[in-house]
Scaffold this motif. Sequence first.
Motif, PDB file in Angstrom:
ATOM      1  N   VAL A   1      -4.566  -2.419 -10.950  1.00 16.43           N
ATOM      2  CA  VAL A   1      -4.335  -2.838  -9.563  1.00 16.43           C
ATOM      3  C   VAL A   1      -4.323  -4.358  -9.438  1.00 16.43           C
ATOM      4  O   VAL A   1      -3.499  -4.922  -8.716  1.00 16.43           O
ATOM      5  N   ARG A   2      -5.220  -5.053 -10.155  1.00 19.21           N
ATOM      6  CA  ARG A   2      -5.268  -6.516 -10.057  1.00 19.21           C
ATOM      7  C   ARG A   2      -3.957  -7.129 -10.530  1.00 19.21           C
ATOM      8  O   ARG A   2      -3.395  -7.991  -9.854  1.00 19.21           O
ATOM      9  N   ASN A   3      -3.473  -6.710 -11.689  1.00 21.18           N
ATOM     10  CA  ASN A   3      -2.209  -7.241 -12.204  1.00 21.18           C
ATOM     11  C   ASN A   3      -1.048  -6.885 -11.274  1.00 21.18           C
ATOM     12  O   ASN A   3      -0.142  -7.683 -11.048  1.00 21.18           O
ATOM     13  N   GLN A   4      -1.086  -5.673 -10.765  1.00 22.24           N
ATOM     14  CA  GLN A   4      -0.043  -5.223  -9.845  1.00 22.24           C
ATOM     15  C   GLN A   4      -0.063  -6.061  -8.567  1.00 22.24           C
ATOM     16  O   GLN A   4       0.989  -6.457  -8.064  1.00 22.24           O
TER      17      GLN A   4
ATOM     18  N   PRO B   1      15.021  -4.425  -6.413  1.00 25.12           N
ATOM     19  CA  PRO B   1      15.075  -4.555  -7.883  1.00 25.12           C
ATOM     20  C   PRO B   1      13.794  -5.121  -8.490  1.00 25.12           C
ATOM     21  O   PRO B   1      13.351  -4.661  -9.547  1.00 25.12           O
ATOM     22  N   ILE B   2      13.181  -6.099  -7.846  1.00 24.84           N
ATOM     23  CA  ILE B   2      11.951  -6.691  -8.387  1.00 24.84           C
ATOM     24  C   ILE B   2      10.802  -5.681  -8.336  1.00 24.84           C
ATOM     25  O   ILE B   2      10.051  -5.540  -9.302  1.00 24.84           O
ATOM     26  N   PHE B   3      10.657  -4.979  -7.220  1.00 28.19           N
ATOM     27  CA  PHE B   3       9.583  -3.990  -7.118  1.00 28.19           C
ATOM     28  C   PHE B   3       9.766  -2.877  -8.144  1.00 28.19           C
ATOM     29  O   PHE B   3       8.827  -2.465  -8.802  1.00 28.19           O
ATOM     30  N   ARG B   4      10.972  -2.388  -8.276  1.00 33.36           N
ATOM     31  CA  ARG B   4      11.238  -1.270  -9.167  1.00 33.36           C
ATOM     32  C   ARG B   4      11.100  -1.649 -10.638  1.00 33.36           C
ATOM     33  O   ARG B   4      10.539  -0.909 -11.428  1.00 33.36           O
ATOM     34  N   CYS B   5      11.618  -2.812 -10.999  1.00 34.85           N
ATOM     35  CA  CYS B   5      11.668  -3.191 -12.417  1.00 34.85           C
ATOM     36  C   CYS B   5      10.469  -4.002 -12.891  1.00 34.85           C
ATOM     37  O   CYS B   5      10.233  -4.091 -14.091  1.00 34.85           O
ATOM     38  N   TRP B   6       9.713  -4.581 -11.979  1.00 35.54           N
ATOM     39  CA  TRP B   6       8.632  -5.458 -12.411  1.00 35.54           C
ATOM     40  C   TRP B   6       7.283  -5.088 -11.804  1.00 35.54           C
ATOM     41  O   TRP B   6       6.319  -4.878 -12.524  1.00 35.54           O
ATOM     42  N   VAL B   7       7.201  -4.972 -10.490  1.00 31.93           N
ATOM     43  CA  VAL B   7       5.905  -4.773  -9.842  1.00 31.93           C
ATOM     44  C   VAL B   7       5.361  -3.366 -10.108  1.00 31.93           C
ATOM     45  O   VAL B   7       4.216  -3.219 -10.538  1.00 31.93           O
ATOM     46  N   PHE B   8       6.160  -2.336  -9.855  1.00 34.65           N
ATOM     47  CA  PHE B   8       5.705  -0.954  -9.977  1.00 34.65           C
ATOM     48  C   PHE B   8       6.400  -0.233 -11.127  1.00 34.65           C
ATOM     49  O   PHE B   8       6.649   0.965 -11.056  1.00 34.65           O
ATOM     50  N   ARG B   9       6.722  -0.936 -12.169  1.00 37.33           N
ATOM     51  CA  ARG B   9       7.450  -0.375 -13.312  1.00 37.33           C
ATOM     52  C   ARG B   9       6.609   0.642 -14.072  1.00 37.33           C
ATOM     53  O   ARG B   9       5.378   0.587 -14.057  1.00 37.33           O
ATOM     54  N   ASP B  10       7.322   1.540 -14.753  1.00 34.42           N
ATOM     55  CA  ASP B  10       6.663   2.478 -15.656  1.00 34.42           C
ATOM     56  C   ASP B  10       6.204   1.702 -16.876  1.00 34.42           C
ATOM     57  O   ASP B  10       6.889   0.817 -17.350  1.00 34.42           O
ATOM     58  N   ARG B  11       5.057   2.064 -17.402  1.00 34.62           N
ATOM     59  CA  ARG B  11       4.505   1.367 -18.563  1.00 34.62           C
ATOM     60  C   ARG B  11       4.438   2.290 -19.774  1.00 34.62           C
ATOM     61  O   ARG B  11       3.425   2.389 -20.411  1.00 34.62           O
ATOM     62  N   GLU B  12       5.517   2.990 -20.044  1.00 37.72           N
ATOM     63  CA  GLU B  12       5.516   3.934 -21.167  1.00 37.72           C
ATOM     64  C   GLU B  12       5.641   3.201 -22.474  1.00 37.72           C
ATOM     65  O   GLU B  12       6.217   2.165 -22.581  1.00 37.72           O
TER      66      GLU B  12
ATOM     67  N   PHE C   1       0.808  -1.215   0.000  1.00 36.83           N
ATOM     68  CA  PHE C   1       0.000   0.000   0.000  1.00 36.83           C
ATOM     69  C   PHE C   1       0.848   1.274   0.000  1.00 36.83           C
ATOM     70  O   PHE C   1       0.534   2.231  -0.716  1.00 36.83           O
ATOM     71  N   LEU C   2       1.930   1.295   0.759  1.00 38.65           N
ATOM     72  CA  LEU C   2       2.814   2.466   0.740  1.00 38.65           C
ATOM     73  C   LEU C   2       3.518   2.610  -0.610  1.00 38.65           C
ATOM     74  O   LEU C   2       3.660   3.720  -1.123  1.00 38.65           O
ATOM     75  N   SER C   3       3.940   1.505  -1.189  1.00 42.98           N
ATOM     76  CA  SER C   3       4.617   1.556  -2.490  1.00 42.98           C
ATOM     77  C   SER C   3       3.665   2.031  -3.574  1.00 42.98           C
ATOM     78  O   SER C   3       4.000   2.895  -4.379  1.00 42.98           O
ATOM     79  N   ARG C   4       2.497   1.462  -3.604  1.00 45.67           N
ATOM     80  CA  ARG C   4       1.512   1.787  -4.637  1.00 45.67           C
ATOM     81  C   ARG C   4       1.046   3.237  -4.565  1.00 45.67           C
ATOM     82  O   ARG C   4       0.971   3.921  -5.572  1.00 45.67           O
ATOM     83  N   HIS C   5       0.748   3.690  -3.360  1.00 41.32           N
ATOM     84  CA  HIS C   5       0.132   5.016  -3.217  1.00 41.32           C
ATOM     85  C   HIS C   5       1.122   6.141  -2.940  1.00 41.32           C
ATOM     86  O   HIS C   5       0.783   7.304  -3.157  1.00 41.32           O
ATOM     87  N   TRP C   6       2.322   5.817  -2.477  1.00 39.16           N
ATOM     88  CA  TRP C   6       3.245   6.878  -2.089  1.00 39.16           C
ATOM     89  C   TRP C   6       4.594   6.765  -2.792  1.00 39.16           C
ATOM     90  O   TRP C   6       5.012   7.700  -3.471  1.00 39.16           O
ATOM     91  N   ALA C   7       5.281   5.657  -2.653  1.00 38.19           N
ATOM     92  CA  ALA C   7       6.642   5.550  -3.187  1.00 38.19           C
ATOM     93  C   ALA C   7       6.684   5.607  -4.707  1.00 38.19           C
ATOM     94  O   ALA C   7       7.496   6.326  -5.284  1.00 38.19           O
ATOM     95  N   PHE C   8       5.824   4.848  -5.361  1.00 41.92           N
ATOM     96  CA  PHE C   8       5.845   4.788  -6.824  1.00 41.92           C
ATOM     97  C   PHE C   8       4.644   5.480  -7.458  1.00 41.92           C
ATOM     98  O   PHE C   8       4.623   5.682  -8.671  1.00 41.92           O
ATOM     99  N   LYS C   9       3.647   5.823  -6.661  1.00 39.20           N
ATOM    100  CA  LYS C   9       2.405   6.439  -7.151  1.00 39.20           C
ATOM    101  C   LYS C   9       1.906   5.711  -8.387  1.00 39.20           C
ATOM    102  O   LYS C   9       1.608   6.306  -9.418  1.00 39.20           O
ATOM    103  N   SER C  10       1.836   4.417  -8.263  1.00 35.28           N
ATOM    104  CA  SER C  10       1.426   3.566  -9.360  1.00 35.28           C
ATOM    105  C   SER C  10       0.000   3.090  -9.118  1.00 35.28           C
ATOM    106  O   SER C  10      -0.264   1.917  -8.853  1.00 35.28           O
ATOM    107  N   THR C  11      -0.949   4.020  -9.210  1.00 30.94           N
ATOM    108  CA  THR C  11      -2.344   3.728  -8.887  1.00 30.94           C
ATOM    109  C   THR C  11      -3.234   3.718 -10.119  1.00 30.94           C
ATOM    110  O   THR C  11      -4.391   4.113 -10.062  1.00 30.94           O
ATOM    111  N   ASP C  12      -2.671   3.251 -11.214  1.00 28.50           N
ATOM    112  CA  ASP C  12      -3.477   3.185 -12.433  1.00 28.50           C
ATOM    113  C   ASP C  12      -4.513   2.072 -12.318  1.00 28.50           C
ATOM    114  O   ASP C  12      -4.681   1.468 -11.273  1.00 28.50           O
ATOM    115  N   ASP C  13      -5.200   1.785 -13.402  1.00 28.82           N
ATOM    116  CA  ASP C  13      -6.288   0.812 -13.380  1.00 28.82           C
ATOM    117  C   ASP C  13      -5.818  -0.638 -13.321  1.00 28.82           C
ATOM    118  O   ASP C  13      -6.636  -1.536 -13.315  1.00 28.82           O
TER     119      ASP C  13
END
Length: 141
Positions: free
Chosen positions: A79-82, A130-141, A65-77
Amino acid sequence: FMSNESAHKNQQIAFFTSLWRSQATAIMATAADFSVYFVLFHFISTYYVTASGIGAFCGAILSFFLSRHWAFKSTDDRVRNQMIRYSCASGLSLFLNVYGIYFVVETFGIEETIAKVLTSISIGLFINFPIFRCWVFRDRE
């Protein structure tokens, strides 16, 4: 109506902000992990391997929850895949932490709490970040 990519791009934060926030998140999750472990092991006399597993699980929930909403702000649609990716990464981390502490205690005879610290730091630095940064909460550009 915005596409998932557009919504995600609007929420991205600067790299170094994300870096320090992810480290702060790891510290807070570790504090939760160790607090649960400490109470279970030292006050309730739970077997140290079980206490370590339960502590790691509690830390993982906070970390998501902290990673999703604060550290990476990766709160796109997505969430299930994440959550699925996070669960896989956390499952690996849980396994490595539980068996890591067991290995260190049983192989080297190191005191349980010291083994917990050594195991947690190693797994956090070399596996989780490394896993969180490169895979779980990665940028999807």
